[in-house]
Write an enzyme that holds these catalytic residues in place. Structure first.
Site, PDB file in Angstrom:
ATOM      1  N   GLY A  56       0.781  -1.228   0.000  1.00 20.97           N
ATOM      2  CA  GLY A  56       0.000   0.000   0.000  1.00 20.97           C
ATOM      3  C   GLY A  56       0.812   1.277   0.000  1.00 20.97           C
ATOM      4  CB  SER A  97      -1.891  -5.348  -5.278  1.00 18.38           C
ATOM      5  OG  SER A  97      -1.887  -4.268  -6.176  1.00 18.38           O
ATOM      6  CG  ASP A 107       0.362  -0.756 -10.753  1.00 20.50           C
ATOM      7  OD1 ASP A 107       0.989   0.128 -11.358  1.00 20.50           O
ATOM      8  OD2 ASP A 107      -0.295  -0.544  -9.714  1.00 20.50           O
TER       9      ASP A 107
HETATM   10  P1  ADP Z   1       0.045  -1.254  -3.676  1.00 17.89           P
HETATM   11  O1  ADP Z   1      -0.224  -2.237  -4.775  1.00 17.89           O
HETATM   12  O2  ADP Z   1       0.306   0.110  -4.179  1.00 17.89           O
HETATM   13  O3  ADP Z   1       1.104  -1.701  -2.736  1.00 17.89           O
HETATM   14  P2  ADP Z   1      -2.667  -1.937  -3.054  1.00 17.89           P
HETATM   15  O4  ADP Z   1      -3.660  -1.363  -2.114  1.00 17.89           O
HETATM   16  O5  ADP Z   1      -3.023  -2.000  -4.487  1.00 17.89           O
HETATM   17  O6  ADP Z   1      -1.301  -1.142  -2.834  1.00 17.89           O
HETATM   18  O7  ADP Z   1      -2.309  -3.423  -2.644  1.00 17.89           O
HETATM   19  C1  ADP Z   1      -2.005  -3.766  -1.309  1.00 17.89           C
HETATM   20  C2  ADP Z   1      -2.775  -5.028  -0.962  1.00 17.89           C
HETATM   21  O8  ADP Z   1      -2.256  -6.136  -1.718  1.00 17.89           O
HETATM   22  C3  ADP Z   1      -2.616  -5.450   0.484  1.00 17.89           C
HETATM   23  O9  ADP Z   1      -3.571  -4.820   1.314  1.00 17.89           O
HETATM   24  C4  ADP Z   1      -2.839  -6.944   0.403  1.00 17.89           C
HETATM   25  O10 ADP Z   1      -4.211  -7.246   0.314  1.00 17.89           O
HETATM   26  C5  ADP Z   1      -2.221  -7.304  -0.933  1.00 17.89           C
HETATM   27  N1  ADP Z   1      -0.816  -7.726  -0.791  1.00 17.89           N
HETATM   28  C6  ADP Z   1       0.241  -7.233  -1.460  1.00 17.89           C
HETATM   29  N2  ADP Z   1       1.380  -7.879  -1.118  1.00 17.89           N
HETATM   30  C7  ADP Z   1       1.038  -8.797  -0.205  1.00 17.89           C
HETATM   31  C8  ADP Z   1       1.760  -9.774   0.548  1.00 17.89           C
HETATM   32  N3  ADP Z   1       3.072  -9.929   0.441  1.00 17.89           N
HETATM   33  N4  ADP Z   1       1.054 -10.561   1.398  1.00 17.89           N
HETATM   34  C9  ADP Z   1      -0.268 -10.416   1.542  1.00 17.89           C
HETATM   35  N5  ADP Z   1      -0.991  -9.511   0.871  1.00 17.89           N
HETATM   36  C10 ADP Z   1      -0.360  -8.702   0.006  1.00 17.89           C
HETATM   37 MG    MG Z   2      -1.810  -2.151  -6.146  1.00 13.61          MG
END
Ligand code: ADP
Ligand code: MG
Length: 375
Positions: free
Chosen positions: A123, A129, A173
């Site tokens: 995030g 993600s 992305d």
């Molecule tokens: P960004 O992609 O910019 O980091 P997002 O809100 O799109 O932010 O994605 C973050 C979400 O992706 C987290 O809240 C979680 O649900 C999921 N996520 C990403 N990486 C992981 C991880 N290593 N383990 C568990 N969930 C993850």
């Molecule tokens: Mg994302």
């Protein structure tokens, strides 16, 4: 990877009792230039970052899927059955979305166990993600011999996130995670999906500072800007703003009332800047690239109005640092992160100094996400 070059001990066997069949990984990304252009068919130029998401996966008999992530350790091992995906279960929705979309595509999957260990901060705008989705998809492709090329893989990740997680994200992305190699940017035409990798010039280094501003506000603001771009597109009588790429941005802007005129001017000038940035990177012209980064920031702040006083402070502090060619807000805005295009070897010191001055002036804590501190 540990400093001695060995992989970290794998949590997979500890969780699931036997070693994995396959391992896969995908990188996070930072967008160098091309902001708010991906939902009107425009150009973007994200770069792969050294931070990675790694997954280990093993096939298992039956339809059960078991999942574990280091980042969600307190959740323990979660489970669902293929064909019984249900939204609203937190992070595993990203994987449930993937298996749902693969089933709709007609890809044959069996049950599996998967463990996730990511270095990409969640995030913070570095696309954790997409790194998660692309690494899981790569592991599934390998384990179940799925007929997915890298573009189809990115499209599947996007559909999973749009249709199952419910996040209206663009194709940038997952395309960056799927196609940009380490040390390279990916020039992407979001309309045709034509793409090309461009090496980051030897003399450049990228820094990223997270402003630490809350994200809730961001979603509302992002939606408003998307709605404004849609409204402007309707009034201009085109399918996408991309259709106006041959026209003078100022002349197009004059056909619209405020603030739509400025929103459109940002998108049209930004698309031009991405093309110029591509040429600057190819020519290793970092001074030109820095100028484009700074111009992109002014356009985002003044015309698209997605900056905040805190981000303005970070950008102005960064622009002033020795060894920085240019700085700008990166990501959707309303908070988020600032990118520094710096000379090789200068980014960490510049970013640390910016974070220190920012704290002294605003009382807020900004976090340097890149480059990572040397061990
Ligand atoms: P960004 O992609 O910019 O980091 P997002 O809100 O799109 O932010 O994605 C973050 C979400 O992706 C987290 O809240 C979680 O649900 C999921 N996520 C990403 N990486 C992981 C991880 N290593 N383990 C568990 N969930 C993850
Ligand atoms: Mg994302």
């Amino acid at each position: 990877m540990r400093p001695d070059g060995r992989m970290r001990p794998d949590g997979f066997a500890a969780r699931f009792g036997s070693p994995p069949d396959v391992r896969a990984e995908a990188r996070g990304r930072v967008n160098l230039i091309g902001e708010h252009t991906d939902y009107s068919g425009g150009f973007v130029l994200p770069a792969a970052i050294p931070l990675r998401c790694r997954v280990s996966l093993a096939r298992r008999p039956g339809k059960r899927v078991r999942l574990f992530s280091d980042d969600r350790e307190t959740d323990g091992v979660l489970e669902y059955a293929l064909g019984e995906e249900t939204a609203g279960r937190g992070w595993i929705d990203h994987v449930q979305g993937i298996t749902r979309v693969l089933a709709e595509r007609g890809d044959a999957l069996g049950g599996f166990d998967v463990s996730v260990a990511s270095e990409v901060p969640l995030g913070s705008g570095l696309a954790s993600s997409a790194a998660l989705e692309v690494s899981v998809l790569r592991a599934l492709r390998d384990a179940f011999r799925l007929p997915l090329d890298d573009v189809a893989l990115a499209k599947t990740a996007r559909r999973a996130e749009n249709e199952f997680v419910g996040a209206p994200v663009g194709i940038m992305d997952p395309m960056a995670a799927s196609l940009a190699p380490e040390g390279a940017a990916l020039f992407l035409d979001t309309r045709s999906l034509a793409h090309e990798t461009v090496p980051i010039p030897e003399g450049a280094e990228i820094g990223v500072i997270d402003s630490g501003l809350p994200h809730e506000h961001a979603r509302g603001g992002y939606r408003t800007r998307r709605a404004e771009v849609e409204e402007a597109t309707r009034r201009l009588g085109v399918r996408e703003l991309r259709d106006l790429s041959g026209e003078d941005p100022e002349a197009v802007a004059r056909r619209l009332p405020e603030p739509l005129s400025r929103r459109v001017r940002h998108v049209l000038t930004e698309n031009r800047r991405v093309l110029e940035a591509l040429a600057a990177l190819r020519a290793s012209d970092l001074v030109r690239m820095g100028t484009l980064v700074r111009e992109a920031h002014r356009s985002l702040a003044d015309d698209f109005e997605v900056s905040t006083p805190e981000v303005e402070l970070l950008v102005s502090l960064a622009d002033r640092r020795q060894g920085v060619y240019g700085a700008r807000l990166t990501g959707g805005g309303f908070g988020g992160s600032v990118l520094l295009l710096a000379a090789r070897g200068a980014a960490r010191a510049a970013a640390d100094a910016v974070a220190r001055d920012y704290r002294a002036l605003s009382g807020r804590v900004a976090t340097v996400l890149l480059p990572m501190a040397s061990e």
